[in-house]
Design a protein around this motif. Sequence first.
Motif, mmCIF file in Angstrom:
data_model
loop_
_atom_site.group_PDB
_atom_site.id
_atom_site.type_symbol
_atom_site.label_atom_id
_atom_site.label_comp_id
_atom_site.label_asym_id
_atom_site.label_seq_id
_atom_site.Cartn_x
_atom_site.Cartn_y
_atom_site.Cartn_z
ATOM 1 N N THR A 41 -1.332 3.273 -6.787
ATOM 2 C CA THR A 41 -0.745 1.956 -6.569
ATOM 3 C C THR A 41 -1.204 0.982 -7.645
ATOM 4 O OG1 THR A 41 -2.524 1.083 -5.157
ATOM 5 C CG2 THR A 41 -0.767 2.369 -4.076
ATOM 6 N N GLY A 100 -1.886 13.357 1.222
ATOM 7 C CA GLY A 100 -3.236 12.983 1.620
ATOM 8 C C GLY A 100 -4.185 13.920 0.904
ATOM 9 N N GLY A 107 2.686 3.142 2.732
ATOM 10 C CA GLY A 107 2.328 4.138 3.711
ATOM 11 C C GLY A 107 3.509 4.942 4.215
ATOM 12 N N ARG A 154 -5.957 3.155 -5.653
ATOM 13 C CA ARG A 154 -5.719 2.007 -6.532
ATOM 14 C C ARG A 154 -5.895 2.457 -7.976
ATOM 15 N NH1 ARG A 154 -6.201 -3.156 -3.904
ATOM 16 N NH2 ARG A 154 -6.821 -4.050 -5.909
ATOM 17 N N THR A 161 -9.920 10.851 5.485
ATOM 18 C CA THR A 161 -8.905 9.927 5.983
ATOM 19 C C THR A 161 -8.544 8.911 4.895
ATOM 20 O OG1 THR A 161 -10.591 8.460 6.894
ATOM 21 C CG2 THR A 161 -9.725 10.174 8.350
ATOM 22 N N MET A 162 -7.383 8.301 5.039
ATOM 23 C CA MET A 162 -6.927 7.265 4.099
ATOM 24 C C MET A 162 -6.995 7.729 2.650
ATOM 25 S SD MET A 162 -5.821 4.779 5.890
ATOM 26 C CE MET A 162 -5.702 3.436 4.710
ATOM 27 N N SER A 163 -6.597 8.995 2.417
ATOM 28 C CA SER A 163 -6.629 9.524 1.047
ATOM 29 C C SER A 163 -5.222 9.748 0.508
ATOM 30 C CB SER A 163 -7.423 10.836 1.003
ATOM 31 O OG SER A 163 -6.780 11.844 1.758
ATOM 32 N N PHE A 164 -4.248 8.996 1.044
ATOM 33 C CA PHE A 164 -2.872 9.195 0.609
ATOM 34 C C PHE A 164 -2.479 8.288 -0.547
ATOM 35 C CE2 PHE A 164 -2.903 6.370 4.269
ATOM 36 C CZ PHE A 164 -2.064 5.329 3.912
ATOM 37 N N PRO A 208 2.102 9.712 5.882
ATOM 38 C CA PRO A 208 0.938 10.458 5.406
ATOM 39 C C PRO A 208 0.645 11.685 6.256
ATOM 40 C CG PRO A 208 0.494 8.111 5.332
ATOM 41 C CD PRO A 208 1.814 8.270 6.035
ATOM 42 N N THR A 209 0.125 12.710 5.621
ATOM 43 C CA THR A 209 -0.212 14.054 6.113
ATOM 44 C C THR A 209 1.018 14.951 6.226
ATOM 45 O OG1 THR A 209 -0.133 13.734 8.529
ATOM 46 C CG2 THR A 209 -2.182 13.109 7.403
ATOM 47 N N MET A 259 0.809 -1.197 0.000
ATOM 48 C CA MET A 259 0.000 0.000 0.000
ATOM 49 C C MET A 259 0.849 1.256 0.000
ATOM 50 S SD MET A 259 -1.946 0.731 3.623
ATOM 51 C CE MET A 259 -0.843 0.981 4.986
ATOM 52 N N ALA A 274 -1.834 12.577 -3.741
ATOM 53 C CA ALA A 274 -1.960 11.165 -3.405
ATOM 54 C C ALA A 274 -1.277 10.361 -4.495
ATOM 55 C CB ALA A 274 -3.428 10.758 -3.298
#
Length: 233
Positions: A158, A58, A3, A77, A71-74, A35-36, A1, A155
Motif C-alpha cells: 500500500t 495473507g 481489505g 506499507r 494475522t494482519m499479513s495481507f 483476506p485468507t 488499507m 500480500a
Amino acid sequence: MCGRYVSPSDRAIEDYWHIGARESGRWIQSFNVAPTSQVPMLRLDEQGGLELVPARWGLIPSWWKEAKPPTMSFFARSEEAAGKPLWRQSLRSHRCLMPAHGWYEWNPNQQVRNASGRLVHQPYYLYSPNDRLLAIAAMWATWTGPEGQAITSCALLTREAAPAIRAIHQRMPVILPPEQFALWLDPETPGEQVQQVIAQARDDFTGHAVSTRVNSAQNDDEGLIEAIAEPSL
C-alpha cells in the motif's frame, strides 16, 4: 488499507497478460475477495516466464515457526516493508502481481446504517476509468506447514492514496503501469530500483459509494460494485 477487492477470471488474466490457458476455470470473477482467500497471483517461473498460480492472501514467510499463520499479513506499507522482518525477504526477491478490477475502501468520515440498522463506515468501490484490469504490486512466499504441506501466500503493498481518492481513504494499493511489470517481477532488480517502481505507481483512479452489503464476505455478486447515492457528510 484495501481489505477487499474484485478479482478477474483466469480467462481475463490470461488475455490481458498474453499467457496461454493452463487450467481454465480455476477462478471465476469474484466481487468480494477477503483476506485468507485463495487468489490468482502472477510471478516468474524458474525459466523466467510468467505463470499464474493460486496463493493464500495473507503472507506466511518461509521462516515462520508457529503452526498458526500470522494475522494482519495481507498488506504491507510500502514505506516500511524493506525494513520489516515479515516482509523484507519477499520484497527483496519474491515479488508478484495480484490482478484486480478494483478494490473497496471504507470512508471513516461517512457513517451510514447497514441493513440491521447499525452505524458503519460508508464503503466505496475504487477503480481506474482508463483500464478495466489492474496489477497490484505484491510479494509472495512459500511456507512449509507442520504437516509438511507447502503453502504459497502473498500480500499486497500500500501507499498514500492518489489525490482524486484521498477524501475517501488515506491509503491505497500500489498499482503498477504495464511498463513497470518486468522490473517488478525480476528478482534481480536492485532494492533502490524497486523503490523507484513503487514511486511511479499509477494514480488514475476514481470511485463511488456502494452498498454496505460488501461488508459481509458472504456476499459476492456484481451488484456490490454498483454506484448508490453518495451520503452527505
